[in-house]
Design a protein around this motif. Structure first.
Motif, PDB file in Angstrom:
ATOM      1  N   GLU A   1      50.963  22.629   9.282  1.00  0.00           N
ATOM      2  CA  GLU A   1      52.207  21.877   9.110  1.00  0.00           C
ATOM      3  C   GLU A   1      52.810  21.694  10.500  1.00  0.00           C
ATOM      4  OE1 GLU A   1      54.649  24.054   6.317  1.00  0.00           O
ATOM      5  OE2 GLU A   1      52.830  24.777   5.303  1.00  0.00           O
ATOM      6  N   TYR A   2      53.163  20.464  10.826  1.00  0.00           N
ATOM      7  CA  TYR A   2      53.658  20.221  12.178  1.00  0.00           C
ATOM      8  C   TYR A   2      54.707  19.124  12.187  1.00  0.00           C
ATOM      9  CZ  TYR A   2      50.644  16.045  12.515  1.00  0.00           C
ATOM     10  OH  TYR A   2      50.057  14.824  12.322  1.00  0.00           O
ATOM     11  N   GLN A   3      55.422  19.042  13.299  1.00  0.00           N
ATOM     12  CA  GLN A   3      56.478  18.051  13.471  1.00  0.00           C
ATOM     13  C   GLN A   3      56.295  17.374  14.819  1.00  0.00           C
ATOM     14  OE1 GLN A   3      60.667  19.101  14.688  1.00  0.00           O
ATOM     15  NE2 GLN A   3      61.139  18.472  12.604  1.00  0.00           N
TER      16      GLN A   3
ATOM     17  N   ASN B   1      68.654   4.781  25.931  1.00  0.00           N
ATOM     18  CA  ASN B   1      68.464   5.036  24.507  1.00  0.00           C
ATOM     19  C   ASN B   1      67.418   6.135  24.359  1.00  0.00           C
ATOM     20  OD1 ASN B   1      70.196   2.998  23.403  1.00  0.00           O
ATOM     21  ND2 ASN B   1      68.702   1.482  24.125  1.00  0.00           N
ATOM     22  N   TYR B   2      67.762   7.157  23.599  1.00  0.00           N
ATOM     23  CA  TYR B   2      66.871   8.302  23.421  1.00  0.00           C
ATOM     24  C   TYR B   2      66.682   8.513  21.929  1.00  0.00           C
ATOM     25  CZ  TYR B   2      65.653  13.290  23.123  1.00  0.00           C
ATOM     26  OH  TYR B   2      65.068  14.487  22.822  1.00  0.00           O
ATOM     27  N   LEU B   3      65.446   8.371  21.473  1.00  0.00           N
ATOM     28  CA  LEU B   3      65.153   8.509  20.051  1.00  0.00           C
ATOM     29  C   LEU B   3      65.091   9.979  19.671  1.00  0.00           C
ATOM     30  CD1 LEU B   3      62.346   5.811  19.650  1.00  0.00           C
ATOM     31  CD2 LEU B   3      64.822   5.538  19.394  1.00  0.00           C
ATOM     32  N   THR B   4      66.008  10.391  18.822  1.00  0.00           N
ATOM     33  CA  THR B   4      66.049  11.793  18.411  1.00  0.00           C
ATOM     34  C   THR B   4      65.369  12.006  17.057  1.00  0.00           C
ATOM     35  OG1 THR B   4      68.232  11.445  17.403  1.00  0.00           O
ATOM     36  CG2 THR B   4      68.178  12.224  19.677  1.00  0.00           C
ATOM     37  N   SER B   5      64.948  10.924  16.418  1.00  0.00           N
ATOM     38  CA  SER B   5      64.328  11.058  15.104  1.00  0.00           C
ATOM     39  C   SER B   5      62.965  11.738  15.216  1.00  0.00           C
ATOM     40  CB  SER B   5      64.169   9.686  14.451  1.00  0.00           C
ATOM     41  OG  SER B   5      63.356   8.857  15.251  1.00  0.00           O
ATOM     42  N   SER B   6      62.562  12.386  14.169  1.00  0.00           N
ATOM     43  CA  SER B   6      61.274  13.076  14.138  1.00  0.00           C
ATOM     44  C   SER B   6      60.675  12.927  12.742  1.00  0.00           C
ATOM     45  CB  SER B   6      61.431  14.549  14.497  1.00  0.00           C
ATOM     46  OG  SER B   6      62.264  15.206  13.552  1.00  0.00           O
ATOM     47  N   TRP B   7      59.438  13.307  12.635  1.00  0.00           N
ATOM     48  CA  TRP B   7      58.807  13.286  11.316  1.00  0.00           C
ATOM     49  C   TRP B   7      57.909  14.502  11.166  1.00  0.00           C
ATOM     50  CZ3 TRP B   7      53.487  12.946  11.205  1.00  0.00           C
ATOM     51  CH2 TRP B   7      52.867  12.486  12.370  1.00  0.00           C
ATOM     52  N   ASP B   8      57.742  14.910   9.922  1.00  0.00           N
ATOM     53  CA  ASP B   8      56.937  16.080   9.596  1.00  0.00           C
ATOM     54  C   ASP B   8      55.606  15.641   9.011  1.00  0.00           C
ATOM     55  OD1 ASP B   8      58.999  17.828  10.330  1.00  0.00           O
ATOM     56  OD2 ASP B   8      59.948  17.602   8.371  1.00  0.00           O
ATOM     57  N   GLY B   9      54.572  16.391   9.321  1.00  0.00           N
ATOM     58  CA  GLY B   9      53.255  16.093   8.778  1.00  0.00           C
ATOM     59  C   GLY B   9      52.554  17.359   8.332  1.00  0.00           C
ATOM     60  N   GLN B  10      51.623  17.195   7.430  1.00  0.00           N
ATOM     61  CA  GLN B  10      50.746  18.292   7.022  1.00  0.00           C
ATOM     62  C   GLN B  10      49.333  17.757   6.954  1.00  0.00           C
ATOM     63  OE1 GLN B  10      51.862  20.476   3.523  1.00  0.00           O
ATOM     64  NE2 GLN B  10      50.069  21.800   3.590  1.00  0.00           N
ATOM     65  N   VAL B  11      48.421  18.499   7.532  1.00  0.00           N
ATOM     66  CA  VAL B  11      47.020  18.102   7.566  1.00  0.00           C
ATOM     67  C   VAL B  11      46.190  19.230   6.990  1.00  0.00           C
ATOM     68  CG1 VAL B  11      45.215  17.083   8.984  1.00  0.00           C
ATOM     69  CG2 VAL B  11      47.573  17.012   9.775  1.00  0.00           C
TER      70      VAL B  11
ATOM     71  N   ALA C   1      57.150  16.152  21.781  1.00  0.00           N
ATOM     72  CA  ALA C   1      56.861  17.557  21.501  1.00  0.00           C
ATOM     73  C   ALA C   1      56.252  17.656  20.109  1.00  0.00           C
ATOM     74  CB  ALA C   1      58.132  18.402  21.585  1.00  0.00           C
ATOM     75  N   VAL C   2      55.181  18.407  20.008  1.00  0.00           N
ATOM     76  CA  VAL C   2      54.579  18.718  18.710  1.00  0.00           C
ATOM     77  C   VAL C   2      54.895  20.176  18.402  1.00  0.00           C
ATOM     78  CG1 VAL C   2      52.434  19.014  17.425  1.00  0.00           C
ATOM     79  CG2 VAL C   2      52.742  17.011  18.890  1.00  0.00           C
ATOM     80  N   THR C   3      55.602  20.404  17.322  1.00  0.00           N
ATOM     81  CA  THR C   3      55.934  21.759  16.898  1.00  0.00           C
ATOM     82  C   THR C   3      55.010  22.161  15.756  1.00  0.00           C
ATOM     83  OG1 THR C   3      58.264  21.487  17.522  1.00  0.00           O
ATOM     84  CG2 THR C   3      57.729  23.290  16.011  1.00  0.00           C
ATOM     85  N   LEU C   4      54.226  23.191  15.987  1.00  0.00           N
ATOM     86  CA  LEU C   4      53.372  23.739  14.935  1.00  0.00           C
ATOM     87  C   LEU C   4      54.246  24.648  14.076  1.00  0.00           C
ATOM     88  CD1 LEU C   4      50.580  24.150  13.649  1.00  0.00           C
ATOM     89  CD2 LEU C   4      50.193  26.000  15.296  1.00  0.00           C
ATOM     90  N   THR C   5      54.573  24.181  12.886  1.00  0.00           N
ATOM     91  CA  THR C   5      55.506  24.903  12.023  1.00  0.00           C
ATOM     92  C   THR C   5      54.841  26.085  11.328  1.00  0.00           C
ATOM     93  OG1 THR C   5      56.625  22.794  11.625  1.00  0.00           O
ATOM     94  CG2 THR C   5      57.200  24.637  10.184  1.00  0.00           C
ATOM     95  N   ALA C   6      53.670  25.827  10.742  1.00  0.00           N
ATOM     96  CA  ALA C   6      52.996  26.895   9.988  1.00  0.00           C
ATOM     97  C   ALA C   6      51.498  26.631   9.945  1.00  0.00           C
ATOM     98  CB  ALA C   6      53.551  27.005   8.572  1.00  0.00           C
ATOM     99  N   VAL C   7      50.745  27.714   9.778  1.00  0.00           N
ATOM    100  CA  VAL C   7      49.289  27.650   9.622  1.00  0.00           C
ATOM    101  C   VAL C   7      48.937  28.233   8.260  1.00  0.00           C
ATOM    102  CG1 VAL C   7      47.095  28.596  10.433  1.00  0.00           C
ATOM    103  CG2 VAL C   7      48.778  27.776  12.084  1.00  0.00           C
ATOM    104  N   ASN C   8      48.124  27.501   7.506  1.00  0.00           N
ATOM    105  CA  ASN C   8      47.609  27.969   6.221  1.00  0.00           C
ATOM    106  C   ASN C   8      46.090  28.072   6.324  1.00  0.00           C
ATOM    107  OD1 ASN C   8      50.220  27.475   4.430  1.00  0.00           O
ATOM    108  ND2 ASN C   8      49.911  25.632   5.654  1.00  0.00           N
ATOM    109  N   LEU C   9      45.535  29.134   5.771  1.00  0.00           N
ATOM    110  CA  LEU C   9      44.092  29.324   5.875  1.00  0.00           C
ATOM    111  C   LEU C   9      43.546  29.895   4.570  1.00  0.00           C
ATOM    112  CD1 LEU C   9      41.717  29.021   7.830  1.00  0.00           C
ATOM    113  CD2 LEU C   9      42.130  31.367   8.596  1.00  0.00           C
ATOM    114  N   LEU C  10      42.510  29.238   4.056  1.00  0.00           N
ATOM    115  CA  LEU C  10      41.813  29.690   2.855  1.00  0.00           C
ATOM    116  C   LEU C  10      40.329  29.779   3.179  1.00  0.00           C
ATOM    117  CD1 LEU C  10      41.611  30.326  -0.189  1.00  0.00           C
ATOM    118  CD2 LEU C  10      41.539  27.851  -0.607  1.00  0.00           C
ATOM    119  N   VAL C  11      39.813  31.000   3.328  1.00  0.00           N
ATOM    120  CA  VAL C  11      38.410  31.208   3.681  1.00  0.00           C
ATOM    121  C   VAL C  11      37.815  32.281   2.784  1.00  0.00           C
ATOM    122  CG1 VAL C  11      38.614  30.460   6.085  1.00  0.00           C
ATOM    123  CG2 VAL C  11      39.125  32.846   5.498  1.00  0.00           C
TER     124      VAL C  11
END
Length: 333
Positions: free
Chosen positions: A239-241, A75-85, A115-125
């Motif tokens: 943003e990452y998955q 059994n191989y879990l193919t499900s994933s979830w997205d997160g934003q921090v 696997a952690v996929t870094l989808t996007a980087v947001n920066l406000l400085v």
């Protein structure tokens, strides 16, 4: 870094490296660099380019074939979830520069094949220029990726990245940081807190991942033991998955896949010669022999892959589990 890189070597390159498997494509029975040079197409130009392309193709094919085979047994879990921090509050409050690496950490709860996929980087400085956001392995202190973000003071910047980082059966402890020595920023927390610009919490668990704000002094190594605290992400948002990764599992077994990769690449190379568009004496003369070589390579590949499937250790983790076989017995009254 792709774990399939430099598993199979090519003798004769100017920057020749010793392959991790100790295997060279040139040592394969029937492979001749001069013959290959006689049959390469216009896109490849040289035998070396052709060989590298076919090694890469062979690695992709082995991954696909292995996944199809193991699907029937595990059994191989193919499900994933997205997160934003990292979220910006409604009212920004200043955060001064400091001689620290500042940003966000994500640590998976257990050793697994993810696997952690870094989808996007947001920066406000509060800084105009280029700010390098570095992806660190907090276990080894190694820089895994450098992401240059172009910023304008007080204006959010977003950069799509889509970079993947695999655990290969180990703990995955990543940090997304920038050097805050000369960069003024803002007090931004892990998650949105509406109506409270100064509210923050330094960590939270989210679907088996510990998300946290991090500061590490720039004078020391960027590792877990040197985390000095941190209450804010400093304007950084990622943003990452997270997903179970069959690719990560195969990387952990890469030492057992050298010979299958060698013979699969050899088969693809010889097939290229067998159907070469360049009609010359060498190609015509070797056509029958090439067909025999393809058959021989296929037999060797099948034998090594069968051995791998029989002997390979398969984990029983959150991503993989043994598929229970149900035996049905019919009884005749």
């Amino acid at each position: 870094m792709n774990c399939w890189n430099n598993v199979i070597g090519i003798r004769g390159l100017c920057d020749e490296q010793t392959p991790s498997s100790g295997l060279y494509i040139n040592d394969l029975t029937g492979i001749s660099m001069s013959d290959l040079d006689s049959g390469v197409n216009e896109e490849d130009k040289t035998a070396y380019t052709l060989i590298q392309r076919k090694i890469d193709q062979a690695a992709n094919m082995i991954q696909a074939e292995s996944l199809a085979y193991l699907y029937n047994r595990w059994n191989y879990l193919t499900s994933s979830w997205d997160g934003q921090v990292g979220f910006w509050p409604q009212q920004l409050q200043a955060l001064g520069s400091s001689a620290v690496w500042r940003g966000i950490g994500v640590r998976y709860r257990q050793a697994d094949y993810i696997a952690v996929t870094l989808t996007a980087v947001n920066l406000l400085v509060n800084y105009t220029g280029t700010v390098n956001v570095l992806v660190y392995d907090l276990i080894t202190g190694n820089v895994l990726e450098t992401i240059p973000v172009t910023t304008v003071a007080g204006t959010p910047s977003r950069l799509v990245v889509n970079k993947k980082f695999t655990s290969n059966g180990q703990m995955l402890n990543l940090a997304f940081l920038y050097n805050a020595t000369a960069v003024n920023s803002y007090q931004t927390g892990l998650y949105p807190v509406y109506g409270c610009g100064g509210c923050s919490r330094g960590s939270r668990w989210q679907n088996n991942v510990l998300e946290r704000t991090i500061e590490i002094p720039t004078a020391g190594a960027v590792i877990e033991q040197n985390i000095s605290g941190g209450s804010w992400t400093g304007g950084l948002s990622v943003e990452y998955q997270v997903a179970c990764s069959f690719e990560s599992l195969l990387c952990a077994h890469i030492g057992q896949l050298g010979y299958p990769l060698l013979y699969k690449a050899g088969m693809l190379i010889v097939k290229e010669m067998e159907f070469s568009k360049r009609l010359n004496g060498i190609i015509s003369y070797n056509r029958e022999r090439n067909a025999q070589l393809v058959e021989y390579y296929q037999q060797q590949y099948d034998a090594y892959m069968s051995r791998y499937f029989e002997q390979a250790y398969m984990p029983d983790t959150g991503c993989f589990s043994c598929r229970q076989r149900v035996r049905q017995v019919s009884r005749i009254p």
